[in-house]
Design an enzyme around this catalytic site. Structure first.
Site, PDB file in Angstrom:
ATOM      1  N   HIS A  52       0.841  -1.202   0.000  1.00 49.78           N
ATOM      2  CA  HIS A  52       0.000   0.000   0.000  1.00 49.78           C
ATOM      3  C   HIS A  52       0.875   1.250   0.000  1.00 49.78           C
ATOM      4  O   HIS A  52       2.108   1.157   0.182  1.00 49.78           O
ATOM      5  CB  HIS A  52      -0.950   0.010   1.206  1.00 49.78           C
TER       6      HIS A  52
HETATM    7  P1  TYD Z   1      -1.715  -2.891   7.345  1.00 46.61           P
HETATM    8  O1  TYD Z   1      -1.350  -1.442   7.413  1.00 46.61           O
HETATM    9  O2  TYD Z   1      -2.344  -3.387   6.089  1.00 46.61           O
HETATM   10  O3  TYD Z   1      -0.441  -3.776   7.685  1.00 46.61           O
HETATM   11  P2  TYD Z   1       0.938  -3.924   6.913  1.00 46.61           P
HETATM   12  O4  TYD Z   1       1.418  -2.554   6.578  1.00 46.61           O
HETATM   13  O5  TYD Z   1       1.826  -4.590   7.862  1.00 46.61           O
HETATM   14  O6  TYD Z   1       0.671  -4.772   5.707  1.00 46.61           O
HETATM   15  O7  TYD Z   1      -2.654  -3.218   8.588  1.00 46.61           O
HETATM   16  C1  TYD Z   1      -3.145  -4.537   8.831  1.00 46.61           C
HETATM   17  C2  TYD Z   1      -4.410  -4.403   9.654  1.00 46.61           C
HETATM   18  O8  TYD Z   1      -4.145  -3.793  10.913  1.00 46.61           O
HETATM   19  C3  TYD Z   1      -5.477  -3.541   8.972  1.00 46.61           C
HETATM   20  O9  TYD Z   1      -6.739  -4.136   9.230  1.00 46.61           O
HETATM   21  C4  TYD Z   1      -5.399  -2.216   9.690  1.00 46.61           C
HETATM   22  C5  TYD Z   1      -4.919  -2.602  11.071  1.00 46.61           C
HETATM   23  N1  TYD Z   1      -4.079  -1.570  11.713  1.00 46.61           N
HETATM   24  C6  TYD Z   1      -4.542  -0.867  12.819  1.00 46.61           C
HETATM   25  O10 TYD Z   1      -5.677  -1.071  13.283  1.00 46.61           O
HETATM   26  N2  TYD Z   1      -3.734   0.075  13.390  1.00 46.61           N
HETATM   27  C7  TYD Z   1      -2.489   0.340  12.919  1.00 46.61           C
HETATM   28  O11 TYD Z   1      -1.764   1.212  13.480  1.00 46.61           O
HETATM   29  C8  TYD Z   1      -2.028  -0.375  11.761  1.00 46.61           C
HETATM   30  C9  TYD Z   1      -0.659  -0.117  11.179  1.00 46.61           C
HETATM   31  C10 TYD Z   1      -2.847  -1.324  11.191  1.00 46.61           C
END
Ligand code: TYD
Length: 134
Positions: A52
């Site tokens: 992302h």
């Molecule tokens: P995501 O940002 O997609 O993780 P990564 O960057 O590691 O791939 O986040 C995964 C899940 O966690 C998504 O449902 C959003 C949630 N999340 C939170 O609730 N708070 C946070 O601070 C973060 C980074 C993610």
């Protein structure tokens, strides 16, 4: 903002015979105040994180333990940065797509973030990211 703005910082290290201590002060060692931290751990072999880009968020990634690769893409250029030192932090600026791969066993990725979590700040597909750049 481009991948050229995604640079590596080296943080202070205090070494004595008890081991090492590294510290990071918001807006001093990094160019933003820290509003949130989160960490990735117990990542199964072969797993990929990220996938992302963010509209306004600045983040610093630190390999607290182990190692991983961060692939960066700004819509034009790509680069991959290998993180393997708890003394180093990679800033990822807004509008840069990132994927984190090749996690070593036991790797921990600490993330210092400039903003609270907001799903509205994400581009979750390459298509939406690319069209916002036009
Ligand atoms: P995501 O940002 O997609 O993780 P990564 O960057 O590691 O791939 O986040 C995964 C899940 O966690 C998504 O449902 C959003 C949630 N999340 C939170 O609730 N708070 C946070 O601070 C973060 C980074 C993610």
């Amino acid at each position: 903002m481009t991948i050229n703005n995604c640079i590596l910082y080296t943080f202070p290290k205090i070494h004595d015979r008890r081991g090492n201590l590294t510290f990071v002060e918001g807006a001093k060692h990094i160019p933003f105040n820290i509003k949130r931290i989160y960490y990735l751990y117990d990542v199964p072999g072969g797993s990929k994180r990220g996938g992302h880009a963010h509209k306004n968020l600045n983040q610093i990634l630190i390999a607290l333990s182990g190692s991983f690769d961060v692939m960066l893409y700004d819509g034009k250029e790509k680069k991959t940065v290998h993180l393997n030192s708890p003394q180093q932090g990679l800033i990822i600026v807004p509008m840069v797509w990132r994927e984190i791969i090749n996690f070593s066993s036991g790797a921990v990725c600490l993330v210092l973030a400039s903003e609270y979590y907001s799903e509205d700040d994400y581009f979750r597909t390459l298509k939406s990211f690319r069209s916002s750049l036009r």
